[in-house]
Design an enzyme around this catalytic site. Structure first.
Site, mmCIF file in Angstrom:
data_model
loop_
_atom_site.group_PDB
_atom_site.id
_atom_site.type_symbol
_atom_site.label_atom_id
_atom_site.label_comp_id
_atom_site.label_asym_id
_atom_site.label_seq_id
_atom_site.Cartn_x
_atom_site.Cartn_y
_atom_site.Cartn_z
ATOM 1 N N ALA A 10 -22.017 31.179 66.928
ATOM 2 C CA ALA A 10 -22.036 31.747 65.572
ATOM 3 C C ALA A 10 -20.624 31.874 65.022
ATOM 4 C CB ALA A 10 -22.737 33.104 65.597
ATOM 5 N N ARG A 90 -6.019 19.093 78.306
ATOM 6 C CA ARG A 90 -7.239 18.506 77.757
ATOM 7 C C ARG A 90 -8.376 18.574 78.771
ATOM 8 N NH1 ARG A 90 -7.303 14.295 73.433
ATOM 9 N NH2 ARG A 90 -8.820 13.011 74.477
ATOM 10 N N ASP A 150 -16.453 11.925 60.328
ATOM 11 C CA ASP A 150 -15.319 11.011 60.169
ATOM 12 C C ASP A 150 -15.537 10.092 58.956
ATOM 13 O OD1 ASP A 150 -14.103 12.120 62.442
ATOM 14 O OD2 ASP A 150 -15.280 10.831 63.758
ATOM 15 N N ARG A 153 -14.949 12.019 55.721
ATOM 16 C CA ARG A 153 -13.507 12.138 55.437
ATOM 17 C C ARG A 153 -12.989 10.847 54.806
ATOM 18 N NH1 ARG A 153 -12.345 15.486 60.981
ATOM 19 N NH2 ARG A 153 -12.430 17.549 60.016
ATOM 20 N N HIS A 177 -15.097 10.158 69.058
ATOM 21 C CA HIS A 177 -14.603 11.129 68.074
ATOM 22 C C HIS A 177 -13.216 11.587 68.527
ATOM 23 C CE1 HIS A 177 -14.807 14.088 64.961
ATOM 24 N NE2 HIS A 177 -14.869 15.118 65.776
HETATM 25 N N1 APR Z 1 -23.040 30.407 74.362
HETATM 26 C C1 APR Z 1 -23.111 30.606 73.033
HETATM 27 N N2 APR Z 1 -22.029 30.686 72.256
HETATM 28 C C2 APR Z 1 -20.834 30.560 72.837
HETATM 29 C C3 APR Z 1 -20.684 30.330 74.227
HETATM 30 C C4 APR Z 1 -21.858 30.252 75.001
HETATM 31 N N3 APR Z 1 -21.829 30.038 76.313
HETATM 32 N N4 APR Z 1 -19.366 30.244 74.500
HETATM 33 C C5 APR Z 1 -18.701 30.413 73.346
HETATM 34 N N5 APR Z 1 -19.589 30.607 72.330
HETATM 35 C C6 APR Z 1 -19.342 30.879 70.921
HETATM 36 C C7 APR Z 1 -18.127 31.764 70.693
HETATM 37 O O1 APR Z 1 -18.420 33.123 70.998
HETATM 38 C C8 APR Z 1 -17.861 31.517 69.208
HETATM 39 O O2 APR Z 1 -18.542 32.451 68.381
HETATM 40 O O3 APR Z 1 -19.035 29.689 70.215
HETATM 41 C C9 APR Z 1 -18.412 30.108 68.982
HETATM 42 C C10 APR Z 1 -17.349 29.085 68.620
HETATM 43 O O4 APR Z 1 -16.875 29.436 67.374
HETATM 44 P P1 APR Z 1 -15.354 29.192 66.894
HETATM 45 O O5 APR Z 1 -14.427 29.648 67.970
HETATM 46 O O6 APR Z 1 -15.243 29.763 65.523
HETATM 47 O O7 APR Z 1 -15.227 27.610 66.859
HETATM 48 P P2 APR Z 1 -15.701 26.626 65.690
HETATM 49 O O8 APR Z 1 -14.604 26.392 64.755
HETATM 50 O O9 APR Z 1 -17.025 27.081 65.171
HETATM 51 O O10 APR Z 1 -15.904 25.279 66.529
HETATM 52 C C11 APR Z 1 -16.951 25.154 67.469
HETATM 53 O O11 APR Z 1 -17.211 22.810 67.142
HETATM 54 O O12 APR Z 1 -16.012 21.327 65.851
HETATM 55 C C12 APR Z 1 -16.204 21.832 67.140
HETATM 56 O O13 APR Z 1 -14.032 21.618 68.208
HETATM 57 C C13 APR Z 1 -14.964 22.525 67.687
HETATM 58 O O14 APR Z 1 -15.782 22.706 69.943
HETATM 59 C C14 APR Z 1 -15.567 23.405 68.728
HETATM 60 C C15 APR Z 1 -16.915 23.782 68.113
#
Ligand code: APR
Length: 309
Positions: A10, A90, A150, A153, A177
Site C-alpha cells: 500500500a 543489486r 516504458d 514514457r 525492464h
Molecule cells: N507484504 C506486503 N507488503 C509489503 C511487504 C510484504 N511482505 N514488504 C513490503 N511491503 C510494502 C511496504 O510496507 C510498502 O508499503 O510494500 C510497500 C512498498 O511501497 P513503497 O516503498 O512506497 O514503494 P513503491 O514506490 O510503491 O514501489 C513498489 O514497485 O515500481 C516498483 O521499484 C518499485 O519494487 C518497487 C515497487
C-alpha cells in the site's frame, strides 16, 4: 457480481493504483500491506472511499494487513518491496524483494488460487520468475508490468517532441525492464504513420536513450523513492484489459519458451491481454539489430535471475 482486485503493497505505487482502479470502477479493491504498517492501508482505503461521493464511484476499497479479505480476487497486483538503500548491492535488493514476493505469492495462492498475477515489484523480470515458480500458476496467469510503462514514457517523449496529442502516439518497448530494454522505433507510430517520418534519427536516438533512463530520471528528481503515477497507470491499463476481456495488445513481461528464440525467462514482448491473462504472445519479425538487442536484454535478465538464492 463485481470483480475483485487485490493490490499488495500500500505504498506509492499500490495506493495510486487502488485509486485508479476505484475511479475506473473496475470492481472492488483490497489493499494489503504488512502488519507493521498497522492502520496505514485502512487509512488510505478510508480516505479513498471518502472521495467516492465526489468522483461518483461505488467501488469498495478495503485496507488491511491480512489476506483474508483478499479471498477470491480475480486479479492481484504485487507492488510489495523495499527500495534500494545505501550500501545495498543489486543482489542484496534482488534477494530481499524475492523473499517478499515469494511470501506474498504464497498467501495469494492460498486465498485466490484462480487469480491472475500482475507483478510490479523490482527487479521486475526476476520477481516475475519468483512469482511463477512459487505460485505454480500457468504462465499465462503471471504477467510483469514493464513494457506498458516504458512504452508510455516513450510515447510521451515523442508526443512532447512533436507537440501532438499523446493519444496519437504508439510506441513499443521490448526486453527486460532495465538498462538493456529495447525501444523499437520501427514499431512506433504517430497517427499510424512511422515515427521516423516525423523525427530525424539523432533526435529519435535521444528519445530512445531518455526512455531507457526514464526510471532513473524520476528517481533523480524525487530524491526519495521512485516513480508511481505512470507505473500505477500502466498496471491499471493491464487490469482493465483483463477484467474487460479487451484482447488488448500491450508489451508485458511474459515467460518465454522459445518465442523470439528465448527460453525459460521473463522478457518484455507484445502480448494480447484478456480474461485469461496472456492470450497470445505476438511474434514480430525483427531485423538483425533488433534481434541482437533483445537477445542481449534476455541474457542480462538471465544473469540477474541466476543470482537468486
Ligand atoms: N507484504 C506486503 N507488503 C509489503 C511487504 C510484504 N511482505 N514488504 C513490503 N511491503 C510494502 C511496504 O510496507 C510498502 O508499503 O510494500 C510497500 C512498498 O511501497 P513503497 O516503498 O512506497 O514503494 P513503491 O514506490 O510503491 O514501489 C513498489 O514497485 O515500481 C516498483 O521499484 C518499485 O519494487 C518497487 C515497487
Amino acid at each position: 457480481m463485481r470483480k475483485k482486485m487485490t493490490v499488495v503493497g500500500a505504498g506509492n505505487v499500490g495506493a495510486s493504483l487502488a485509486q485508479r482502479l476505484a475511479e475506473m470502477e473496475l470492481g472492488d479493491v483490497v489493499l494489503v500491506d504488512i502488519p507493521q504498517t498497522e492502520g496505514m492501508p485502512a487509512g488510505k482505503a478510508l480516505d479513498l472511499m471518502e472521495s467516492s461521493p465526489i468522483y461518483g464511484y461505488d467501488s469498495k476499497i478495503v485496507g488491511t494487513t491480512s489476506y483474508e479479505p483478499s479471498k477470491n480476487s480475480d486479479v492481484v497486483v504485487i507492488t510489495a518491496g523495499v527500495p534500494r538503500k545505501p550500501g545495498m548491492s543489486r543482489d542484496d535488493l534482488l534477494n530481499i524483494n524475492a523473499g517478499i514476493v515469494q511470501n506474498v505469492t504464497q498467501e495469494i495462492v492460498k486465498y485466490s488460487p484462480n487469480s491472475i498475477l500482475i507483478i510490479v515489484s523490482n527487479p521486475l523480470d526476476a520477481m516475475c520468475q519468483v512469482a511463477l515458480k512459487t505460485s505454480k500458476f500457468p504462465k499465462n496467469r503471471v504477467i510483469g508490468m514493464a513494457g506498458a510503462l516504458d512504452s508510455a514514457r516513450m510515447r510521451f517523449f515523442i508526443a512532447e517532441a512533436l507537440n501532438v496529442s499523446a493519444e496519437n502516439v504508439h510506441a513499443m518497448v521490448l526486453g527486460g525492464h532495465g538498462d538493456t530494454m529495447v525501444p523499437m522505433p520501427r514499431f512506433s507510430t504517430v497517427a499510424g504513420i512511422p515515427v521516423s517520418e516525423f523525427i530525424p534519427k539523432e533526435k529519435l536516438d535521444a528519445i530512445i536513450q531518455r526512455t531507457r533512463d526514464g526510471g532513473a530520471e524520476i528517481v533523480k528528481l524525487l530524491k526519495t523513492g521512485s516513480a508511481y503515477y505512470a507505473p500505477s497507470a500502466s498496471a491499471a491499463e493491464m487490469v482493465e484489459a483483463i477484467l474487460k476481456d479487451k484482447h488488448k495488445i500491450i508489451p508485458c513481461a511474459a515467460y518465454l519458451q522459445g518465442e523470439y528464440g528465448i527460453e525459460g525467462v521473463f522478457v518484455g514482448v507484445p502480448v494480447k491481454l484478456g480474461s485469461g491473462g496472456i492470450e497470445e504472445i505476438i511474434s514480430l519479425e525483427l531485423n538483425h539489430e533488433e534481434k541482437a538487442a533483445l537477445q542481449k536484454s534476455a541474457s542480462a535478465v538471465k544473469d540477474l535471475a541466476s543470482a537468486l538464492k
